[in-house]
Design a protein around this motif. Structure first.
Motif, PDB file in Angstrom:
ATOM      1  N   THR A 135       0.848  -1.203   0.000  1.00 20.25           N
ATOM      2  CA  THR A 135       0.000   0.000   0.000  1.00 20.25           C
ATOM      3  C   THR A 135       0.882   1.252   0.000  1.00 20.25           C
ATOM      4  O   THR A 135       0.979   1.958   1.008  1.00 20.25           O
ATOM      5  N   PRO A 136       1.534   1.551  -1.118  1.00 21.68           N
ATOM      6  CA  PRO A 136       2.438   2.705  -1.140  1.00 21.68           C
ATOM      7  C   PRO A 136       1.683   4.020  -0.956  1.00 21.68           C
ATOM      8  O   PRO A 136       0.613   4.223  -1.532  1.00 21.68           O
ATOM      9  N   GLY A 137       2.272   4.901  -0.146  1.00 20.31           N
ATOM     10  CA  GLY A 137       1.670   6.215   0.061  1.00 20.31           C
ATOM     11  C   GLY A 137       2.600   7.322  -0.370  1.00 20.31           C
ATOM     12  O   GLY A 137       2.264   8.159  -1.198  1.00 20.31           O
ATOM     13  N   ALA A 138       3.817   7.335   0.183  1.00 20.58           N
ATOM     14  CA  ALA A 138       4.829   8.314  -0.200  1.00 20.58           C
ATOM     15  C   ALA A 138       6.184   7.631  -0.161  1.00 20.58           C
ATOM     16  O   ALA A 138       6.511   6.933   0.801  1.00 20.58           O
ATOM     17  N   LEU A 139       6.956   7.860  -1.215  1.00 25.82           N
ATOM     18  CA  LEU A 139       8.293   7.271  -1.299  1.00 25.82           C
ATOM     19  C   LEU A 139       9.293   8.385  -1.571  1.00 25.82           C
ATOM     20  O   LEU A 139       9.189   9.095  -2.572  1.00 25.82           O
ATOM     21  N   GLY A 140      10.256   8.536  -0.669  1.00 26.47           N
ATOM     22  CA  GLY A 140      11.304   9.529  -0.827  1.00 26.47           C
ATOM     23  C   GLY A 140      12.594   8.898  -1.315  1.00 26.47           C
ATOM     24  O   GLY A 140      12.673   7.684  -1.512  1.00 26.47           O
ATOM     25  N   ALA A 141      13.611   9.734  -1.511  1.00 22.84           N
ATOM     26  CA  ALA A 141      14.913   9.272  -2.004  1.00 22.84           C
ATOM     27  C   ALA A 141      16.002   9.680  -1.027  1.00 22.84           C
ATOM     28  O   ALA A 141      15.758  10.399  -0.043  1.00 22.84           O
ATOM     29  N   ASP A 142      17.220   9.239  -1.306  1.00 27.61           N
ATOM     30  CA  ASP A 142      18.386   9.562  -0.476  1.00 27.61           C
ATOM     31  C   ASP A 142      18.923  10.933  -0.907  1.00 27.61           C
ATOM     32  O   ASP A 142      19.772  11.029  -1.795  1.00 27.61           O
ATOM     33  N   LEU A 143      18.407  11.979  -0.302  1.00 22.99           N
ATOM     34  CA  LEU A 143      18.761  13.348  -0.683  1.00 22.99           C
ATOM     35  C   LEU A 143      20.156  13.693  -0.174  1.00 22.99           C
ATOM     36  O   LEU A 143      20.458  13.521   1.014  1.00 22.99           O
ATOM     37  N   ARG A 144      20.999  14.208  -1.073  1.00 21.77           N
ATOM     38  CA  ARG A 144      22.372  14.577  -0.714  1.00 21.77           C
ATOM     39  C   ARG A 144      22.719  15.914  -1.347  1.00 21.77           C
ATOM     40  O   ARG A 144      22.219  16.252  -2.427  1.00 21.77           O
ATOM     41  N   ASP A 145      23.618  16.665  -0.691  1.00 22.04           N
ATOM     42  CA  ASP A 145      24.057  17.926  -1.271  1.00 22.04           C
ATOM     43  C   ASP A 145      25.221  17.687  -2.229  1.00 22.04           C
ATOM     44  O   ASP A 145      25.614  16.537  -2.480  1.00 22.04           O
ATOM     45  N   ALA A 146      25.769  18.774  -2.775  1.00 24.67           N
ATOM     46  CA  ALA A 146      26.815  18.644  -3.797  1.00 24.67           C
ATOM     47  C   ALA A 146      28.075  17.979  -3.258  1.00 24.67           C
ATOM     48  O   ALA A 146      28.878  17.434  -4.026  1.00 24.67           O
ATOM     49  N   GLU A 147      28.279  18.008  -1.933  1.00 23.37           N
ATOM     50  CA  GLU A 147      29.442  17.363  -1.319  1.00 23.37           C
ATOM     51  C   GLU A 147      29.142  15.936  -0.875  1.00 23.37           C
ATOM     52  O   GLU A 147      29.995  15.275  -0.285  1.00 23.37           O
ATOM     53  N   GLY A 148      27.930  15.468  -1.152  1.00 22.29           N
ATOM     54  CA  GLY A 148      27.566  14.105  -0.806  1.00 22.29           C
ATOM     55  C   GLY A 148      27.012  13.935   0.596  1.00 22.29           C
ATOM     56  O   GLY A 148      26.744  12.821   1.032  1.00 22.29           O
ATOM     57  N   ARG A 149      26.802  15.046   1.307  1.00 18.47           N
ATOM     58  CA  ARG A 149      26.260  14.950   2.667  1.00 18.47           C
ATOM     59  C   ARG A 149      24.760  14.720   2.617  1.00 18.47           C
ATOM     60  O   ARG A 149      24.044  15.359   1.867  1.00 18.47           O
ATOM     61  N   ARG A 150      24.301  13.798   3.446  1.00 20.89           N
ATOM     62  CA  ARG A 150      22.888  13.440   3.467  1.00 20.89           C
ATOM     63  C   ARG A 150      22.044  14.536   4.137  1.00 20.89           C
ATOM     64  O   ARG A 150      22.466  15.147   5.115  1.00 20.89           O
ATOM     65  N   ASP A 151      20.855  14.712   3.612  1.00 23.27           N
ATOM     66  CA  ASP A 151      19.895  15.656   4.166  1.00 23.27           C
ATOM     67  C   ASP A 151      19.139  14.965   5.299  1.00 23.27           C
ATOM     68  O   ASP A 151      18.448  13.964   5.078  1.00 23.27           O
TER      69      ASP A 151
END
Length: 292
Positions: A117-133
């Protein structure tokens, strides 16, 4: 998941406001995704040349359209307007400061197909230096968590489960969110009562309350420059963030508490705005003026 959901295409919605510096790169990255059927840019009254850039791109791209609003009703209202412009079984909400690598949308759809039952699927957000949000994976918002973290930016952050490609979370970031249209319509879309911030926490919580799941694809990286549109108006952003916190608390926490809590929470939010958010916004504005 129905067969229609599994086989259908995707309508992407990008809400722009003075986003010219990153908007074109975002749109090019979306148009390179094969499952994309329609790309709607909702412009909330930009004062830069965002609209002209989108018009120029749309002249040679039938999937791209521009919805021009004469004022700024906020992120949630603009997302609803963009979603109403299409009819594909999947919706992708994307900030104009995100860039999707080739194959991102196909990988997200594959993950979503594995969820009952998918509702919302996000991704692995990273900045230009590769740091995770830290905002990519979050707990539900609560007054207790905010107080425990002394109002810090990452008060709701969940740690990344490195060995898990698809990580269930209570909330993912509205910066990039894949949503089945059926789930979106079931909960009535985004709450337009939020102007900026907190609306994604509200959205995810209502999805889960309706029986849908929320997760983040840890193995799908997406570049997120973060906060491009909000840097020019930090005080405006902080004010509406705190209005959003109050709205969220009244909806989800206030019903289970005595009425005496309302003035206390209002006072706590006012104190956070005055003592933390306001000085931070003013300092940021001064720094930008010196850099010019």
């Amino acid at each position: 998941m129905t067969a229609a959901q599994g086989s259908g295409g995707v309508d992407a919605v990008v809400v722009a406001y003075d986003s010219a510096s990153t908007l074109e790169a975002c749109l090019h990255s979306l148009l390179a995704q094969p499952p994309l059927v329609r790309l709607v840019v909702v412009d909330n009254g930009s004062r830069d040349d965002s609209r002209a850039r989108v018009r120029a791109m749309a002249a040679g791209e039938p999937r791209l359209s521009l919805l021009e609003l004469d004022h700024n009703p906020g992120f949630a209202a603009a997302c609803n307007a963009g979603a109403a412009a299409g009819d594909s079984p999947w919706l992708l909400f994307v900030n104009p400061d995100c860039e999707l690598p080739q194959g991102t949308l196909e990988r997200l759809l594959a993950h979503a197909a594995a969820v009952p039952t998918p509702g919302a699927l996000g991704a692995d957000l990273r900045d230009a230096e590769g740091r995770r949000d830290a905002a990519a994976r979050r707990h539900d918002l609560s007054l207790g968590r905010l107080l425990a973290a002394r109002g810090g930016r990452d008060a709701l952050a969940l740690p990344v489960e490195e060995g898990r490609a698809l990580q269930p979370v209570e909330a993912c970031s509205g910066a990039l969110m894949l949503v089945p249209r059926v789930a979106f319509e079931r909960i009535g879309g985004w709450d337009a009562g939020y102007r900026l911030h907190v609306e994604d926490l509200d959205f995810c919580r209502r999805l889960r309350a309706a029986g849908f799941s929320v997760a983040v694809a840890n193995d799908v990286p997406v570049l997120h420059h973060r906060g491009v549109s909000s840097r020019a108006r930090p005080l405006f952003v902080e004010w509406h963030k705190h209005r959003g916190l109050w709205r969220y608390w009244r909806r989800f926490e206030a019903p289970g508490r005595a009425w005496a809590w309302r003035p206390l929470v209002a006072l706590a939010l006012a104190a956070r705005f005055t003592l933390i958010a306001l000085p931070r916004a003013m300092l940021g504005a001064r720094s930008r003026r010196r850099a010019r």
